[in-house]
Design a protein around this motif. Sequence first.
Motif, PDB file in Angstrom:
ATOM      1  N   SER B 147      48.712  27.169  41.535  1.00 44.40           N
ATOM      2  CA  SER B 147      47.891  28.122  42.373  1.00 44.40           C
ATOM      3  C   SER B 147      48.256  28.491  43.400  1.00 44.40           C
ATOM      4  O   SER B 147      48.361  27.762  43.846  1.00 44.40           O
ATOM      5  CB  SER B 147      46.436  27.920  42.766  1.00 44.40           C
ATOM      6  OG  SER B 147      45.808  27.017  41.648  1.00 44.40           O
ATOM      7  N   PHE B 148      48.721  29.867  42.965  1.00 49.52           N
ATOM      8  CA  PHE B 148      49.549  30.591  43.982  1.00 49.52           C
ATOM      9  C   PHE B 148      48.733  31.821  45.308  1.00 49.52           C
ATOM     10  O   PHE B 148      47.871  31.962  44.046  1.00 49.52           O
ATOM     11  CB  PHE B 148      51.263  31.123  43.885  1.00 49.52           C
ATOM     12  CG  PHE B 148      52.264  30.554  43.605  1.00 49.52           C
ATOM     13  CD1 PHE B 148      52.262  30.258  44.910  1.00 49.52           C
ATOM     14  CD2 PHE B 148      52.553  29.757  42.862  1.00 49.52           C
ATOM     15  CE1 PHE B 148      54.016  29.914  44.779  1.00 49.52           C
ATOM     16  CE2 PHE B 148      53.867  29.411  42.876  1.00 49.52           C
ATOM     17  CZ  PHE B 148      54.257  29.231  43.460  1.00 49.52           C
ATOM     18  N   ARG B 149      48.945  31.558  45.872  1.00 50.48           N
ATOM     19  CA  ARG B 149      48.267  32.969  47.080  1.00 50.48           C
ATOM     20  C   ARG B 149      49.474  33.345  47.356  1.00 50.48           C
ATOM     21  O   ARG B 149      49.911  32.490  48.431  1.00 50.48           O
ATOM     22  CB  ARG B 149      46.857  32.255  47.906  1.00 50.48           C
ATOM     23  CG  ARG B 149      46.586  33.301  49.144  1.00 50.48           C
ATOM     24  CD  ARG B 149      45.491  32.675  49.656  1.00 50.48           C
ATOM     25  NE  ARG B 149      45.286  33.710  50.544  1.00 50.48           N
ATOM     26  CZ  ARG B 149      45.934  34.075  51.798  1.00 50.48           C
ATOM     27  NH1 ARG B 149      46.440  33.526  52.138  1.00 50.48           N
ATOM     28  NH2 ARG B 149      45.402  35.009  52.725  1.00 50.48           N
ATOM     29  N   VAL B 150      49.354  34.407  47.255  1.00 47.89           N
ATOM     30  CA  VAL B 150      51.005  35.387  48.214  1.00 47.89           C
ATOM     31  C   VAL B 150      49.880  36.885  48.430  1.00 47.89           C
ATOM     32  O   VAL B 150      49.606  37.280  48.219  1.00 47.89           O
ATOM     33  CB  VAL B 150      51.742  36.070  46.720  1.00 47.89           C
ATOM     34  CG1 VAL B 150      52.662  36.618  46.973  1.00 47.89           C
ATOM     35  CG2 VAL B 150      52.143  34.456  45.809  1.00 47.89           C
ATOM     36  N   THR B 151      50.491  36.701  49.395  1.00 46.62           N
ATOM     37  CA  THR B 151      50.958  38.400  50.094  1.00 46.62           C
ATOM     38  C   THR B 151      51.775  39.242  50.810  1.00 46.62           C
ATOM     39  O   THR B 151      52.941  38.475  51.077  1.00 46.62           O
ATOM     40  CB  THR B 151      49.482  37.926  51.511  1.00 46.62           C
ATOM     41  OG1 THR B 151      49.805  37.286  52.801  1.00 46.62           O
ATOM     42  CG2 THR B 151      47.916  37.216  51.140  1.00 46.62           C
ATOM     43  N   GLY B 152      51.616  39.910  51.412  1.00 47.29           N
ATOM     44  CA  GLY B 152      52.894  40.475  51.649  1.00 47.29           C
ATOM     45  C   GLY B 152      52.809  42.332  51.896  1.00 47.29           C
ATOM     46  O   GLY B 152      51.497  42.895  51.159  1.00 47.29           O
ATOM     47  N   ASP B 153      53.478  43.302  52.229  1.00 43.26           N
ATOM     48  CA  ASP B 153      52.895  44.635  51.893  1.00 43.26           C
ATOM     49  C   ASP B 153      53.434  45.678  51.011  1.00 43.26           C
ATOM     50  O   ASP B 153      54.064  46.644  50.740  1.00 43.26           O
ATOM     51  CB  ASP B 153      54.089  45.462  52.622  1.00 43.26           C
ATOM     52  CG  ASP B 153      55.344  45.591  52.013  1.00 43.26           C
ATOM     53  OD1 ASP B 153      56.155  44.781  51.771  1.00 43.26           O
ATOM     54  OD2 ASP B 153      56.602  45.745  53.414  1.00 43.26           O
ATOM     55  N   ALA B 154      53.426  44.869  49.811  1.00 41.70           N
ATOM     56  CA  ALA B 154      53.308  45.720  48.874  1.00 41.70           C
ATOM     57  C   ALA B 154      51.304  45.412  47.605  1.00 41.70           C
ATOM     58  O   ALA B 154      50.908  44.226  48.093  1.00 41.70           O
ATOM     59  CB  ALA B 154      54.088  44.603  47.079  1.00 41.70           C
ATOM     60  N   PRO B 155      51.354  46.055  46.488  1.00 40.52           N
ATOM     61  CA  PRO B 155      50.223  45.958  45.614  1.00 40.52           C
ATOM     62  C   PRO B 155      50.500  44.775  45.204  1.00 40.52           C
ATOM     63  O   PRO B 155      50.958  44.319  44.714  1.00 40.52           O
ATOM     64  CB  PRO B 155      50.494  47.219  45.252  1.00 40.52           C
ATOM     65  CG  PRO B 155      51.012  47.826  45.110  1.00 40.52           C
ATOM     66  CD  PRO B 155      52.002  47.298  46.188  1.00 40.52           C
ATOM     67  N   PRO B 156      49.095  44.542  45.261  1.00 38.28           N
ATOM     68  CA  PRO B 156      49.158  42.981  43.959  1.00 38.28           C
ATOM     69  C   PRO B 156      49.604  43.463  42.309  1.00 38.28           C
ATOM     70  O   PRO B 156      50.844  41.733  42.814  1.00 38.28           O
ATOM     71  CB  PRO B 156      47.293  43.122  44.149  1.00 38.28           C
ATOM     72  CG  PRO B 156      46.500  43.807  45.082  1.00 38.28           C
ATOM     73  CD  PRO B 156      47.385  44.850  45.345  1.00 38.28           C
TER      74      PRO B 156
END
Lengths: 189, 189
Positions: B147-156
């Motif tokens: 299970s990954f949780r990835v956040t950043g400055d791009a849309p989902p």
Amino acid sequence: MSVVTDTMRNGVDTEKMFATLDLLKAQPELGKFRFRASNRWIDGSHNRSTIKNFYAAGGEDTTRTDEFRIDAGEPAILLGTDTGANPAEFLLHALAACLTTSIVYVASARKVRLTSVESTLVGDMDVRAALGVDHEPRTGFERIGVSFRVTGDAPPAKLREVVERAQKRSAVYDIVTNGVPVDVEVTTD
Amino acid sequence: MSVVTDTMRNGVDTEKMFATLDLLKAQPELGKFRFRASNRWIDGSHNRSTIKNFYAAGGEDTTRTDEFRIDAGEPAILLGTDTGANPAEFLLHALAACLTTSIVYVASARKVRLTSVESTLVGDMDVRAALGVDHEPRTGFERIGVSFRVTGDAPPAKLREVVERAQKRSAVYDIVTNGVPVDVEVTTD
């Protein structure tokens, strides 16, 4: 620390081992285990796994007092700063450790006293696939070579039998040679 | 430490990354790498791998000043004394670390600035096979869940694309899902 008693062999409590086997024969459902690792990205190729509790024998095992923290990285040629061994090297470690422990447990059950178990593992890889330059080579290792040197109070043929049996008993050897289904889920908020 | 310049993204020097890719396109033979681990049994389920040099890009890479020493063990329920994470847990760490670094490198190449990458991995196993009680279940993990949780400055959608591409680029993901031939040699003197 190992207490030296009649039941200790190679640092393994064989009385406890055979009791465990008897229990699993009587109650097969206790064999279901679930291991876990949590990982967090730090910077670049530096990330860290934390490993502690696991599910075992019908309940959550919380006997570990401390969590293990394991840092991964990449060398300069693979754009990192050597913050840890790289993931492919950790896979070789996992395989070496699992085969070694399997050898020690099988030897202990068969009343073989070991004096040394050493191994060198090599994994050959064409990094062009991992870096996205070329899709022809496979991404992972093309092959892994394992060289064991095992000594103990048994004849060479018996020591070789122990290693052969250990290959059948090693969880990571099974995973690496046969593959495992991996489900990946992603959340982005 | 990362120096912040225009070419640094997510702690990855993208200028160096693209130069590496260009070099590998021009000289494919430089993609051949060989990683290594040496392991030594200590006592019971306690063993230690040392990892340092490797073969890369046409020669031996000796840039690492120190070797990595990684201890393995087993918890009490598996007859150990918690001298380290166990081999199956190290395999989960290797997979988590490889997927995470692949996500970071793919994101960097695609100009995505990440703010976090976290993952939890679980591996389900029936330990009866590894302990030799029953040969019906497979010895290794039946399945692995990531299970990954990835956040950043791009849309989902773009973050999900990064994870999908990273799966194709991850060496350990390839090894674990597809398996690799493993040759085992033994000497006894």
